[in-house]
Design an enzyme around this catalytic site. Structure first.
Site, PDB file in Angstrom:
ATOM      1  N   LYS A  80       0.842  -1.201   0.000  1.00  0.00           N
ATOM      2  CA  LYS A  80       0.000   0.000   0.000  1.00  0.00           C
ATOM      3  C   LYS A  80       0.878   1.252   0.000  1.00  0.00           C
ATOM      4  O   LYS A  80       1.771   1.380   0.832  1.00  0.00           O
ATOM      5  CB  LYS A  80      -0.919   0.014   1.219  1.00  0.00           C
ATOM      6  CG  LYS A  80      -1.944  -1.111   1.235  1.00  0.00           C
ATOM      7  CD  LYS A  80      -2.802  -1.063   2.474  1.00  0.00           C
ATOM      8  CE  LYS A  80      -3.811  -2.212   2.492  1.00  0.00           C
ATOM      9  NZ  LYS A  80      -4.638  -2.218   3.704  1.00  0.00           N
ATOM     10  N   LYS A 163      -5.964   6.072   2.449  1.00  0.00           N
ATOM     11  CA  LYS A 163      -6.526   6.016   3.817  1.00  0.00           C
ATOM     12  C   LYS A 163      -5.416   6.072   4.856  1.00  0.00           C
ATOM     13  O   LYS A 163      -5.650   6.489   6.001  1.00  0.00           O
ATOM     14  CB  LYS A 163      -7.413   4.785   3.995  1.00  0.00           C
ATOM     15  CG  LYS A 163      -6.738   3.444   3.800  1.00  0.00           C
ATOM     16  CD  LYS A 163      -6.003   2.942   5.037  1.00  0.00           C
ATOM     17  CE  LYS A 163      -5.101   1.790   4.683  1.00  0.00           C
ATOM     18  NZ  LYS A 163      -4.230   1.399   5.826  1.00  0.00           N
TER      19      LYS A 163
END
Length: 305
Positions: A80, A163
């Site tokens: 990520k 996020k």
């Protein structure tokens, strides 16, 4: 059906995934820089390879392994982040190294330590190859990990990266004890920034409201198990970014992602005030209170602006 699964990267996430699929009865082989060996040997003979390297590791390894990758072996990217230099996600780095790779993205609210303890979770498996997604859903889902399918790998991957920036902001908010109202407002406006970036970079905004976006944000912006959240807490407590990173003791992908996204926003004129203040605070250009003041003093506008 039992699969031969390779796992590249044995940090907290890679180690957890290896253990999870091994308990399901799959045959797992793994590689990490620390353990040594040849990662190509893990790829060869595997039905599937999961790459759980930090983004810096992907950046170094993709040009080396990509051209040597067996085209029949799907690569599931579990990394990520968004690199501030090349401005690519992990799967985009793999795609540059080998455009013929059968790429999938795995992302969701998956705090590694909870999964390692046997707690249940769900995640998204995304690829434009829908028959492959459906096949792997059946083969990899279990009573502990439920996999949902998506045909928007870029949106899912960007949601999972962005996020982390908002998880840092959530940690800062809690560290300053600003209260539930402020945190709810912050994360809601953070979702608006994430939506803007996903849209501008070509992803589907709908992925933001699924497990990889909102689902992961709810977990990582509220849990001390989240490295990005703990990094934000440390910044709110007055630590410098190097001190906070040392205290976390693991990769904090949200920091570099914030730098990448803030840079894009500045170049393209995108309104990303939360990302910008996270970067300013981490780089020591403002104090936590000054960052909050800057957000509260922005010009008034409609909610959709």
């Amino acid at each position: 059906m039992s699969l031969a699964i390779g796992v590249l990267g044995l940090g907290a996430w890679g180690h957890t995934l290896a253990g999870l699929f091994e308990r399901q009865g799959h045959r797992v082989r793994s590689w990490s820089r620390r353990s040594g060996g040849d990662p190509v040997a893990v790829i060869q003979g595997s039905d599937l390879v999961l790459v759980a390297l930090a983004l810096d590791g992907v950046k170094q390894l993709a040009p080396e392994l990509g051209p040597r990758w067996d085209q029949q072996v799907p690569l599931v990217s579990c990394s990520k982040g968004l690199d501030p230099e090349c401005q690519r996600t992990a799967s985009q780095m793999w795609n540059v190294a080998n455009p013929e790779l059968r790429l999938l993205v795995l992302s969701g609210p998956n705090l590694a330590s909870e999964l390692a303890q046997g707690c249940p979770a769900a995640s998204v498996l995304a690829s434009q190859d829908q028959p492959l997604v459906e096949q792997l859903q059946r083969q990899l889902s279990s009573d502990q990990l439920r996999l949902y399918g998506s045909d928007d790998p870029l949106g899912v991957e960007l949601a999972g990266a962005l996020k982390n920036v908002m998880a840092i902001a959530g940690g800062i908010c809690d560290g300053l004890q600003l209260g539930a109202n402020a945190k709810a407002s912050l994360l809601c406006r953070g979702m608006a920034e994430m939506s803007l970036v996903i849209q501008q970079l070509g992803g589907d905004q709908a992925s933001l409201y699924g497990l990889a976006g909102l689902g992961d944000l709810l977990a990582t912006a509220n849990s001390p198990l989240s490295r990005n959240y703990r990094f934000g807490l440390a910044l709110a407590g007055g630590q410098t970014a190097p001190e906070a990173l040392m205290g976390v003791g693991a990769t904090v992908e949200g920091y570099k992602t914030a730098q990448a996204v803030a840079g894009m926003g500045q170049r393209h004129g995108w309104a990303l005030p939360i990302c910008q203040q996270v970067v300013a605070l981490a780089e020591g250009r403002c104090s936590p209170k000054e960052a909050v003041h800057a957000l509260m003093q922005r010009s008034l506008r409609g909610e959709q602006g």
